[in-house]
Design a protein around this motif. Structure first.
Motif, PDB file in Angstrom:
ATOM      1  N   ALA A   9      -0.518   3.167  13.265  1.00  8.10           N
ATOM      2  CA  ALA A   9      -1.833   3.277  13.905  1.00  8.10           C
ATOM      3  C   ALA A   9      -2.125   2.023  14.718  1.00  8.10           C
ATOM      4  N   VAL A  10      -1.822   0.859  14.131  1.00  3.84           N
ATOM      5  CA  VAL A  10      -2.052  -0.394  14.833  1.00  3.84           C
ATOM      6  C   VAL A  10      -1.145  -0.493  16.052  1.00  3.84           C
ATOM      7  N   ASN A  11       0.130  -0.137  15.859  1.00  2.87           N
ATOM      8  CA  ASN A  11       1.071  -0.213  16.973  1.00  2.87           C
ATOM      9  C   ASN A  11       0.685   0.721  18.109  1.00  2.87           C
ATOM     10  N   ALA A  12       0.052   1.833  17.750  1.00  4.93           N
ATOM     11  CA  ALA A  12      -0.353   2.786  18.783  1.00  4.93           C
ATOM     12  C   ALA A  12      -1.635   2.342  19.477  1.00  4.93           C
ATOM     13  N   GLY A  13      -2.222   1.257  18.991  1.00  4.04           N
ATOM     14  CA  GLY A  13      -3.432   0.743  19.620  1.00  4.04           C
ATOM     15  C   GLY A  13      -4.680   1.500  19.226  1.00  4.04           C
ATOM     16  N   ALA A  14      -4.654   2.125  18.035  1.00  2.56           N
ATOM     17  CA  ALA A  14      -5.809   2.921  17.618  1.00  2.56           C
ATOM     18  C   ALA A  14      -6.995   2.027  17.277  1.00  2.56           C
ATOM     19  N   ARG A  15      -8.181   2.523  17.562  1.00  3.74           N
ATOM     20  CA  ARG A  15      -9.412   1.794  17.262  1.00  3.74           C
ATOM     21  C   ARG A  15      -9.739   1.938  15.777  1.00  3.74           C
ATOM     22  N   GLU A  16      -9.669   3.177  15.277  1.00  5.45           N
ATOM     23  CA  GLU A  16     -10.016   3.431  13.890  1.00  5.45           C
ATOM     24  C   GLU A  16      -8.985   4.348  13.241  1.00  5.45           C
ATOM     25  N   ALA A  17      -8.782   4.136  11.941  1.00  2.88           N
ATOM     26  CA  ALA A  17      -7.945   5.042  11.175  1.00  2.88           C
ATOM     27  C   ALA A  17      -8.853   5.869  10.275  1.00  2.88           C
ATOM     28  N   VAL A  18      -8.593   7.152  10.248  1.00  3.33           N
ATOM     29  CA  VAL A  18      -9.312   8.021   9.319  1.00  3.33           C
ATOM     30  C   VAL A  18      -8.316   8.396   8.232  1.00  3.33           C
ATOM     31  N   ILE A  19      -8.612   7.962   6.986  1.00  4.13           N
ATOM     32  CA  ILE A  19      -7.643   8.120   5.918  1.00  4.13           C
ATOM     33  C   ILE A  19      -8.022   9.299   5.036  1.00  4.13           C
ATOM     34  N   LEU A  20      -7.147  10.285   4.978  1.00  2.53           N
ATOM     35  CA  LEU A  20      -7.390  11.481   4.184  1.00  2.53           C
ATOM     36  C   LEU A  20      -6.601  11.386   2.884  1.00  2.53           C
ATOM     37  N   ARG A  21      -7.354  11.315   1.751  1.00  3.55           N
ATOM     38  CA  ARG A  21      -6.679  11.255   0.451  1.00  3.55           C
ATOM     39  C   ARG A  21      -7.069  12.497  -0.333  1.00  3.55           C
ATOM     40  N   ARG A  22      -6.086  13.043  -1.020  1.00  2.00           N
ATOM     41  CA  ARG A  22      -6.262  14.320  -1.707  1.00  2.00           C
ATOM     42  C   ARG A  22      -7.478  14.327  -2.647  1.00  2.00           C
ATOM     43  N   GLU A  23      -7.567  13.306  -3.483  1.00  2.00           N
ATOM     44  CA  GLU A  23      -8.587  13.293  -4.525  1.00  2.00           C
ATOM     45  C   GLU A  23     -10.009  13.231  -3.952  1.00  2.00           C
ATOM     46  N   ALA A  24     -10.203  12.289  -3.016  1.00  3.44           N
ATOM     47  CA  ALA A  24     -11.531  12.118  -2.437  1.00  3.44           C
ATOM     48  C   ALA A  24     -11.936  13.335  -1.625  1.00  3.44           C
ATOM     49  N   LEU A  25     -10.997  13.920  -0.963  1.00  2.00           N
ATOM     50  CA  LEU A  25     -11.282  15.062  -0.105  1.00  2.00           C
ATOM     51  C   LEU A  25     -11.600  16.298  -0.934  1.00  2.00           C
ATOM     52  N   ALA A  26     -10.772  16.528  -1.973  1.00  2.00           N
ATOM     53  CA  ALA A  26     -10.971  17.713  -2.807  1.00  2.00           C
ATOM     54  C   ALA A  26     -12.245  17.570  -3.639  1.00  2.00           C
ATOM     55  N   GLY A  27     -12.488  16.368  -4.166  1.00  2.00           N
ATOM     56  CA  GLY A  27     -13.631  16.159  -5.031  1.00  2.00           C
ATOM     57  C   GLY A  27     -14.945  16.084  -4.265  1.00  2.00           C
ATOM     58  N   ARG A  28     -15.093  15.095  -3.376  1.00  2.00           N
ATOM     59  CA  ARG A  28     -16.384  14.841  -2.752  1.00  2.00           C
ATOM     60  C   ARG A  28     -16.388  15.178  -1.264  1.00  2.00           C
ATOM     61  N   GLY A  29     -15.252  15.689  -0.760  1.00  2.00           N
ATOM     62  CA  GLY A  29     -15.170  15.997   0.670  1.00  2.00           C
ATOM     63  C   GLY A  29     -15.186  14.746   1.537  1.00  2.00           C
ATOM     64  N   GLU A  30     -14.740  13.621   0.948  1.00  2.00           N
ATOM     65  CA  GLU A  30     -14.865  12.348   1.653  1.00  2.00           C
ATOM     66  C   GLU A  30     -13.569  11.880   2.317  1.00  2.00           C
ATOM     67  N   VAL A  31     -13.745  11.168   3.413  1.00  2.00           N
ATOM     68  CA  VAL A  31     -12.620  10.460   4.045  1.00  2.00           C
ATOM     69  C   VAL A  31     -13.019   9.002   4.215  1.00  2.00           C
ATOM     70  N   LEU A  32     -12.018   8.154   4.364  1.00  2.00           N
ATOM     71  CA  LEU A  32     -12.279   6.742   4.627  1.00  2.00           C
ATOM     72  C   LEU A  32     -12.065   6.482   6.108  1.00  2.00           C
ATOM     73  N   VAL A  33     -13.012   5.821   6.752  1.00  2.00           N
ATOM     74  CA  VAL A  33     -12.849   5.442   8.146  1.00  2.00           C
ATOM     75  C   VAL A  33     -12.697   3.929   8.202  1.00  2.00           C
ATOM     76  N   ARG A  34     -11.571   3.502   8.724  1.00  2.00           N
ATOM     77  CA  ARG A  34     -11.256   2.077   8.714  1.00  2.00           C
ATOM     78  C   ARG A  34     -11.157   1.573  10.148  1.00  2.00           C
ATOM     79  N   ALA A  35     -11.987   0.573  10.451  1.00  2.00           N
ATOM     80  CA  ALA A  35     -11.896  -0.066  11.766  1.00  2.00           C
ATOM     81  C   ALA A  35     -10.681  -0.979  11.761  1.00  2.00           C
ATOM     82  N   LEU A  36      -9.761  -0.771  12.680  1.00  2.00           N
ATOM     83  CA  LEU A  36      -8.506  -1.522  12.633  1.00  2.00           C
ATOM     84  C   LEU A  36      -8.642  -2.931  13.207  1.00  2.00           C
ATOM     85  N   SER A  37      -9.763  -3.192  13.867  1.00  2.00           N
ATOM     86  CA  SER A  37      -9.935  -4.530  14.417  1.00  2.00           C
ATOM     87  C   SER A  37     -10.269  -5.527  13.314  1.00  2.00           C
ATOM     88  N   ASP A  38     -11.148  -5.143  12.374  1.00  2.00           N
ATOM     89  CA  ASP A  38     -11.566  -6.101  11.350  1.00  2.00           C
ATOM     90  C   ASP A  38     -11.370  -5.591   9.915  1.00  2.00           C
TER      91      ASP A  38
END
Length: 440
Positions: free
Chosen positions: A383-412
């Motif tokens: 993601a960093v090498n591709a120059g992405a601004r943000e990563a959206v991380i999909l994890r099985r447990e959080a998604l199945a349980g609370r419908g949540e994803v993690l959004v990570r700003a790659l700059s900081d």
RNA sequence: GUGGCUAUAGCUCAAUCGGUUAGAGCACCGGUCUGUGGCACCGGGGGUUGCGGGUUCAAGUCCCGUUAGCCACCCCA
């Protein structure tokens, strides 16, 4: 090693194309601000379009051949003949003054060296239908504003300006005859390059006497309207030309570009068809070839066709300009291109990533996700090498349980948890909701 | 078209007096790493030394040719 482009031709890898696109974006944008509209013509033209006025010796500089219909043709070495033809064909219908620009790829069969290839992209900006120096000032202002738009300042670039009419009047005054003008122009043009004795000798060969030659070459030392007026202003023709040039300078001042401009009688321009104000733009340190050159050519349209309209224009190539921008640290490097990288914990989440990517892409975002199974840390690295601004991380447990994803700003590295549905709604709202899409 | 200089990995360079399997850094790929990025360590791919001849027991190295690049001239953009 064997697979290289032809001599003088360039491959544009993404990094180089980004540079070219940057320069062209500024060219277009500044041209638009001055009311110029873009046109183009064919890259391949009949050979005689170029030989008609320039003679056959130009063929040695052309990429020319005979096509399958036995027509002698050439890749265009310059835009002006095409421009002249297009304007002439509709001369009566066009609103005057015509303000047109183009950025054609031009071709010349010449030995390549620094700043000169066999192919380049050259911005052409031309005006037709206005004979006053207001148009000349407008033309130089647009050229300077383009350099300004690219981050250059009056300390980086010098616009050297002359006027063929002024020079002709001065030459007549010091005793040069009509027949000796071409030789005199050439000598003035070479004042900086060749030793004075060589120039005097060459002028003598053209029939210019020694004292006339000396006075002629002295003209090149005069750098201001005031100096010229003090030394030669009693001549009526010189005085008239100086008045015109002074008005030109006043217009440049009002347009806010006068600090870039100096009067320089050694600017003659090789092309014979210039009839009035001519200019060239150089880097102030003198390390490169001319960045840009142009001027007024009031008789060219008539010579090429039968339309008698005053005209003026300039050309600015991408090669020397690119060298200068890189040398001054003004060429932006390839910008990060991705808005989101969708990282998945395992391959079973891939369909979620794909439908999410699909929605984000319809909203106009640039999105990637891993095309094969990869560890999360690899994905974030990608993601960093591709120059992405943000990563959206999909994890099985959080998604199945609370419908949540993690959004990570790659700059900081700032990270926050979001309901996927709500986060996507926010993206839609951000996009103005005008795309007519809803979360999948 | 003319002249000078140069040519080793994708990039920047190294290789003693001509000496035996042409190396390094960066970049790229993989691993350490069921795990949250730029680090570190380990490993991997990538070279007919631009190409063709010649001299020599031996050529990346010397000679000739050729092609390409750089620089200047010519000319222009």
């Amino acid at each position: 090693m064997s697979a290289k482009p032809l001599p003088g031709f360039r491959d544009f890898y993404p990094a180089e194309l980004a540079e070219r696109a940057h320069v062209m974006r500024v060219w277009r944008e500044v041209a638009r601000r001055y009311g110029f509209v873009e046109y183009d013509g064919p890259p391949l033209e009949p050979l005689d379009l170029y030989t008609r006025k320039s003679g056959d010796e130009i063929v040695g500089q052309l990429y020319n051949f005979v096509d399958k219909g036995d027509r002698p043709v050439a890749l265009r070495p310059e835009m002006t003949p095409t421009f002249a033809r297009m304007v002439a064909a509709r001369a009566n219908a066009l609103r005057k003054p015509v303000r047109w620009f183009s950025m054609p790829q031009l071709f010349r069969y010449e030995r390549q060296q620094k700043g000169r290839l066999r192919e380049h992209f050259q911005l052409n900006v031309d005006m037709v239908g206005e004979a006053d120096v207001t148009a000349d000032a407008e033309l130089l202002a647009v050229a300077i504003d383009m350099l300004r738009g690219l981050g250059l300042t009056q300390h980086d670039v010098r616009a050297r300006v002359s006027d063929r009419r002024l020079l002709a009047a001065l030459l007549a005054r010091v005793g040069v005859t009509e027949a000796q003008l071409p030789a005199a122009y050439q000598a003035i043009d070479k004042v900086e390059r060749d030793p004075r004795t060589v120039l005097v000798e060459r002028l003598a060969g053209a029939g210019v006497g020694g004292d006339v030659a000396e006075r002629l070459l002295d003209l090149a030392r005069l750098w201001s309207v005031d100096e010229l007026r003090a030394t030669h202003g009693d001549d009526a023709a010189v005085s008239e030309a100086l008045d015109r040039f002074a008005r030109y300078q006043a217009h440049l001042t009002a347009l806010g570009v006068h600090e870039w401009v100096v009067l320089d009688l050694t600017i003659v321009r090789g092309l014979a068809y210039y009839t009035g104000i001519v200019f060239e733009l150089f880097d102030a340190r003198g390390e490169f070839r001319a960045i840009c050159g142009g001027g007024r050519y009031d008789t060219l349209l008539k010579a090429l066709g039968d339309v008698d309209l005053p005209a003026l224009g300039f050309g600015m190539g991408d090669v020397v300009l690119g060298e200068l921008l890189r040398a001054r640290g003004l060429m932006p490097s390839l910008a990060p291109t991705l808005d989101y990288w969708l990282a998945v914990e395992d391959a079973e989440l891939l369909p979620v990533a794909q439908s999410t990517a699909s929605l984000l892409r319809r909203l106009g975002h640039a999105v990637e996700y891993p095309l094969r199974e990869q560890a999360l840390n690899k994905q974030l690295k990608a993601a960093v090498n591709a120059g992405a601004r943000e990563a959206v991380i999909l994890r099985r447990e959080a998604l199945a349980g609370r419908g949540e994803v993690l959004v990570r700003a790659l700059s900081d590295g700032q990270e926050s948890a979001h309901q996927l549905g709500a986060w996507l709604e926010a993206r839609i709202a951000e996009a103005g909701g005008a795309h007519g899409v809803s979360p999948a």
